[in-house]
Design an enzyme around this catalytic site. Sequence first.
Site, PDB file in Angstrom:
ATOM      1  N   ASP A   1      -8.297  12.885 -24.713  1.00  0.00           N
ATOM      2  CA  ASP A   1      -7.634  14.196 -24.686  1.00  0.00           C
ATOM      3  C   ASP A   1      -8.613  15.293 -25.119  1.00  0.00           C
ATOM      4  O   ASP A   1      -8.651  16.382 -24.549  1.00  0.00           O
ATOM      5  CB  ASP A   1      -6.423  14.185 -25.623  1.00  0.00           C
TER       6      ASP A   1
ATOM      7  N   HIS B   1      -0.950  10.808 -29.186  1.00  0.00           N
ATOM      8  CA  HIS B   1      -1.515  10.674 -27.841  1.00  0.00           C
ATOM      9  C   HIS B   1      -0.338  10.546 -26.865  1.00  0.00           C
ATOM     10  O   HIS B   1      -0.021   9.475 -26.361  1.00  0.00           O
ATOM     11  CB  HIS B   1      -2.431   9.449 -27.763  1.00  0.00           C
TER      12      HIS B   1
END
Length: 328
Positions: free
Chosen positions: A154, A182
Amino acid sequence: IVLVTGAAGQIAYSLLFSIAKGDVFGKDQPIILLLLDITPMLPVLEGVVMELQDCALPLLREVIATDKEEVAFKDLDAAILVGSMPRKEGMERKDLLKANVAIFRSQGAALDKYAKKTVHVLVVGNPANTNCLIAAKSAPSIPKENFSCLTRLDHNRACSQVAMRCGVPATHVKNVIIWGNHSSTQYPDVHHCKVSMSSGELACFDAVKDDSWLKGDFIATVQQRGAAVIKARKLSSAMSAAKAICDHMRDIWSGTPEGEFISMGVYSTGNPYGVPEDLIYSFPVQIKDKAWKIVDSLAINDFSKSKMDATAAELMEERDTALAFLAA
């Protein structure tokens, strides 16, 4: 000695070559690779072993493929837990959690019993934060600081989005932060990010000059990127996930550059940002001598705080569901 679980899967296929080649633990560090997968995948795993042998890599001393935890977890220096139960169509998130609690309880116990107490454990399999927490709780003799989960993918996605917007290489963007889970509630934060432009180093908001994009589409793009890749490729992110795993583990082994921080999911207890205790939550960290430290004293505005709280709420709910399964 490095373990990769889910080793017959597509992330591992992109990952193992980089590890065996020396991109992660150093160009002069010999490696023994342990590859764990479920019994039906052993024939596929044999093919992966053959390919690793056929690469004739100077650092790769041995490759051991197994479906047995007592073989896979013995004397490990690093464990990369990629394998998890994937979410199938029509599956509730809690069903997914229940299946994964069983896997990560078992792997945590195996780490506790067989691995070195200094082992560094990276959990990749989703839901990564909560799987990581279950593994850590199931390995009471290994310090909680030795467990982390992957939010580097990410982080890399966020850097790349900013870089493309500014027309610079991704390496010119530093200190973005991924806060929280996440999942699609994660918060990609660029309030402390710096971009190296031809005119010098600028704060991200000054470099991009589009606040509404940075507070809107940018965040949504990073949050939804995994789903977008699946939609396009009909498979989940493998190459980019493998690269992020390499970045994450290399930073643990080699440290982060002076004045820079990266994002990883770590144990939240004692954190300086008021995130609830006893979660694996993604923070900005700096790493030295294989130990991470949460970057403190970053100013957090109300916009950021509300986003950080929302992802923490999701993590607390996941944790409580998982712990109920663990106690059952």
